[in-house]
Design a protein around this motif. Structure first.
Motif, mmCIF file in Angstrom:
data_model
loop_
_atom_site.group_PDB
_atom_site.id
_atom_site.type_symbol
_atom_site.label_atom_id
_atom_site.label_comp_id
_atom_site.label_asym_id
_atom_site.label_seq_id
_atom_site.Cartn_x
_atom_site.Cartn_y
_atom_site.Cartn_z
ATOM 1 N N ARG A 148 62.521 -51.907 1.092
ATOM 2 C CA ARG A 148 61.868 -51.921 2.401
ATOM 3 C C ARG A 148 62.526 -50.932 3.353
ATOM 4 O O ARG A 148 63.693 -51.095 3.723
ATOM 5 C CB ARG A 148 61.910 -53.328 2.992
ATOM 6 C CG ARG A 148 61.170 -54.292 2.093
ATOM 7 C CD ARG A 148 61.132 -55.697 2.599
ATOM 8 N NE ARG A 148 60.250 -56.459 1.714
ATOM 9 C CZ ARG A 148 59.615 -57.550 2.059
ATOM 10 N NH1 ARG A 148 59.765 -58.043 3.264
ATOM 11 N NH2 ARG A 148 58.821 -58.157 1.200
ATOM 12 N N SER A 149 61.759 -49.920 3.735
ATOM 13 C CA SER A 149 62.269 -48.944 4.703
ATOM 14 C C SER A 149 61.133 -48.492 5.602
ATOM 15 O O SER A 149 60.002 -48.321 5.142
ATOM 16 C CB SER A 149 62.827 -47.708 3.980
ATOM 17 O OG SER A 149 63.237 -46.736 4.928
ATOM 18 N N ASN A 150 61.437 -48.283 6.878
ATOM 19 C CA ASN A 150 60.477 -47.596 7.735
ATOM 20 C C ASN A 150 60.586 -46.103 7.494
ATOM 21 O O ASN A 150 61.485 -45.629 6.806
ATOM 22 C CB ASN A 150 60.724 -47.963 9.199
ATOM 23 C CG ASN A 150 60.201 -49.359 9.487
ATOM 24 O OD1 ASN A 150 59.114 -49.721 9.021
ATOM 25 N ND2 ASN A 150 60.970 -50.145 10.212
ATOM 26 N N ARG A 151 59.643 -45.352 8.054
ATOM 27 C CA ARG A 151 59.713 -43.887 7.979
ATOM 28 C C ARG A 151 60.725 -43.437 9.024
ATOM 29 O O ARG A 151 60.372 -43.148 10.163
ATOM 30 C CB ARG A 151 58.336 -43.289 8.295
ATOM 31 C CG ARG A 151 57.378 -43.244 7.127
ATOM 32 C CD ARG A 151 55.973 -42.932 7.590
ATOM 33 N NE ARG A 151 55.883 -41.686 8.337
ATOM 34 C CZ ARG A 151 55.580 -40.504 7.822
ATOM 35 N NH1 ARG A 151 55.352 -40.397 6.538
ATOM 36 N NH2 ARG A 151 55.495 -39.432 8.570
ATOM 37 N N GLU A 152 61.985 -43.425 8.633
ATOM 38 C CA GLU A 152 63.044 -43.104 9.595
ATOM 39 C C GLU A 152 63.096 -41.608 9.871
ATOM 40 O O GLU A 152 62.738 -40.797 9.026
ATOM 41 C CB GLU A 152 64.407 -43.548 9.041
ATOM 42 C CG GLU A 152 64.516 -45.018 8.705
ATOM 43 C CD GLU A 152 64.468 -45.923 9.939
ATOM 44 O OE1 GLU A 152 64.596 -45.428 11.078
ATOM 45 O OE2 GLU A 152 64.284 -47.138 9.738
ATOM 46 N N SER A 153 63.604 -41.267 11.052
ATOM 47 C CA SER A 153 63.943 -39.871 11.336
ATOM 48 C C SER A 153 65.373 -39.651 10.855
ATOM 49 O O SER A 153 66.094 -40.617 10.555
ATOM 50 C CB SER A 153 63.871 -39.605 12.836
ATOM 51 O OG SER A 153 64.908 -40.332 13.477
ATOM 52 N N SER A 154 65.813 -38.395 10.802
ATOM 53 C CA SER A 154 67.205 -38.156 10.408
ATOM 54 C C SER A 154 68.140 -38.822 11.417
ATOM 55 O O SER A 154 69.196 -39.339 11.056
ATOM 56 C CB SER A 154 67.484 -36.662 10.319
ATOM 57 O OG SER A 154 67.216 -36.051 11.554
ATOM 58 N N CYS A 155 67.746 -38.834 12.695
ATOM 59 C CA CYS A 155 68.615 -39.413 13.740
ATOM 60 C C CYS A 155 68.726 -40.927 13.588
ATOM 61 O O CYS A 155 69.822 -41.492 13.665
ATOM 62 C CB CYS A 155 68.074 -39.070 15.133
ATOM 63 S SG CYS A 155 68.070 -37.305 15.455
#
Ligand code: F3S
Length: 404
Positions: A148-155
Motif C-alpha cells: 500500500r502506497s500513495n503516489r508520493e513525490s520525491s519530497c
C-alpha cells in the motif's frame, strides 16, 4: 490530525530542524487529504531526479541534522563517470549531479539509482504500508504486490524516510483500493510492449480512476516486465496509482472482489484496433535516426538477455547511438552471464544509474530517436527530441539499419 506524543515532538523540533521540516510537510499533506493520523511505513523509495528542487530539499533536511529512519532506495539521476566520457554537460549540471549523490549518501539513502526497486532490492510484501515515489513503481507496488502506497513525490517520500511515517489516506485505506471503472478488453497483449501500449490507452481515459482490467481471453499470464510497462504507461498518459486485473492481481480474484462489491462508474471497451490506432497516433512516422533508447523503466536482466539474443552477430549503424538504461546489478549479472559482451560487441551500450530525462541526452535533441517505451517518448519529446515507438525487435532492426 491526531499526532502521537512522539510525532508532536518531531513536529516541535525536539529532533532538530530537518526532522521538523519533514514532519511539517507530512502534516500539511495529511491535512489536505483529511487524514486522521499517521501510520508507520516499513519501506521507502525516493524518485530523486537529479534536478535542483529534489537536491535542495534533501540538503535542507540533512543540514537540519536529519538522517533516514527507513533508508530509501533511490531513483536514477545520471552516470557521471560513464556519460561524461561521451557527452558534453555544463559545469553546473555536473556539479548538481555530484551534489545529489553526496547529499543522499549523507542522509543515509541506499544509492541504488534504479527506477524499478519493486522488482529487486526493495520489494514490499502484501499489505505492507510503504511510501514510494516514481510513477511506474507505485502502480506495481499497489496492484501487483498488494502493498500500500500513495503516489508520493520525491519530497514526501523522503520525509517519510526520515520520520518513518506517512499520513493515513488514499491507497492505505482498504475501501479506496476498490475498482471504479471497468476495462473490457478484446485484445490479447503478447509482450511488455503490447502491455505498455494498452496501459497508455487506458491511462488516457482513466485519469485518477482505479481501472479493473477484464480480458475476454488471456492465455499467457503477464510477466513482471509486462505489468511494469502496463503501470508505467497508465501513470504517464493518466495518473493511475492502482489497478486490478481480474484473475491475475492479488486483490482481484473475481470482478466482484476488484470492485469490493460496488459498481463501475463507466466501462471502457478496448479492441485490438483501438491499440493499433493508439500506437500510430503517439509514434513519429519514421526516417533516419540518431538514437535508440531503451530502459524506461529500467531494463531488467531478463530484458537484457532478450536484447542480447536479438543483437548477436549484428552491428549497430555508425550514425546511431544505442543506449540501454538499467541497474548496476543487472549489468553485473549480464557481465557474468555473457550478455554484456554480446551487447557491447554490437555497438550498443548499457548504462547504470541514469534516467532518460537528464542533461547528457541533450546531444541528441533535434534528431529522431527510437524507443519501445511511450513514457520515454513522452518525456523526451518535451525536451525537443521526437521518437518513433516500436517493439524491441524492431528497435534493434532500426539500430542496425540507421532508420525506422
Ligand atoms: Fe525510469 Fe526515468 Fe523512465 S526514472 S521510468 S528512466 S523517466
Amino acid at each position: 490530525m491526531r499526532l502521537t506524543d512522539e510525532e508532536q515532538r518531531m513536529l516541535d523540533g525536539s529532533y532538530g530542524q530537518g526532522v521538523k521540516r519533514a514532519m511539517e510537510l507530512l502534516v500539511a499533506l495529511g491535512k489536505s487529504f483529511d487524514a486522521e493520523k499517521m501510520i508507520l511505513v516499513s519501506r521507502t523509495h525516493v524518485a530523486l531526479s537529479g534536478q535542483e528542487g529534489d537536491t535542495y530539499w534533501c540538503e535542507l533536511l540533512v543540514n537540519g541534522g536529519a538522517t533516514c529512519k527507513v533508508a530509501p532506495t533511490t531513483n536514477p539521476a545520471w552516470d557521471v563517470q560513464g556519460l561524461t566520457k561521451y557527452y558534453e554537460v555544463t559545469d553546473q549540471e555536473l556539479e548538481l549531479a555530484l551534489r545529489t549523490v553526496d547529499v543522499y549518501r549523507r542522509i543515509g539513502a541506499k544509492l541504488t539509482f534504479c527506477c524499478t526497486p519493486e522488482l529487486a532490492g526493495n520489494v514490499p510484501s502484501f499489505g505492507e504500508h510503504v511510501a514510494f515515489s516514481e510513477s511506474s513503481a507505485t502502480p506495481y507496488v499497489n496492484a501487483v504486490l498488494g502493498a500500500r502506497s500513495n503516489r508520493e513525490s520525491s519530497c514526501s517520500a523522503l520525509a517519510s524516510a526520515v520520520t518513518g511515517i506517512t499520513p493515513l489516506y488514499g491507497y492505505h485505506i482498504e475501501e479506496n483500493r476498490a475498482g471504479t471503472m471497468l476495462v473490457d478488453i478484446e485484445a490479447e497483449p503478447k509482450d511488455a510492449y503490447d502491455w505498455g501500449i494498452l496501459g497508455f490507452y487506458i491511462g488516457r481515459y482513466a485519469g485518477k480512476h482505479t481501472p479493473v482490467l477484464r480480458f475476454r481471453t488471456l492465455q499467457q499470464r503477464p510477466r513482471p516486465e509486462d505489468l511494469l510497462y502496463l503501470g508505467a504507461e497508465m501513470a504517464t498518459s493518466g495518473s493511475v496509482g492502482m489497478y486490478h486485473i481480474v484473475g491475475v492481481t492479488p486483490e482481484a480474484p473475481t470482478t466482484g472482489a476488484a470492485f469490493q462489491g460496488g459498481k463501475a462508474e463507466f466501462t471502457l471497451p478496448v479492441s485490438q484496433k483501438d491499440l493499433e490506432k493508439q500506437e500510430e497516433e503517439i509514434s513519429e512516422k519514421g526516417g533516419k535516426i540518431n538514437l535508440v533508447m531503451l530502459g524506461c523503466p529500467h531494463y531488467t536482466y531478463d530484458q537484457l538477455r532478450e536484447l542480447a539474443s536479438l543483437l548477436e552477430n549484428r552491428r549497430v549503424h555508425d550514425d546511431v547511438a544505442f543506449w540501454v538504461l538499467t541497474s548496476f546489478d543487472a549489468i553485473e549479472l549480464a557481465r557474468r552471464s555473457g550478455e554484456l559482451e554480446v551487447i557491447e560487441k554490437s555497438g550498443a551500450r548499457l548504462v547504470p544509474d541514469t534516467c532518460i530525462d537528464e542533461p547528457c541526452w541533450k546531444s541528441f535533441e533535434g534528431g529522431l530517436g527510437v524507443t519501445d517505451s511511450p513514457k520515454c517518448m513522452y518525456y523526451r519529446e518535451r525536451r525537443g527530441q521526437p521518437f518513433v515507438i516500436r517493439r524491441l525487435s524492431e528497435c534493434v532492426d532500426a539500430a542496425v539499419n540507421g532508420e525506422a
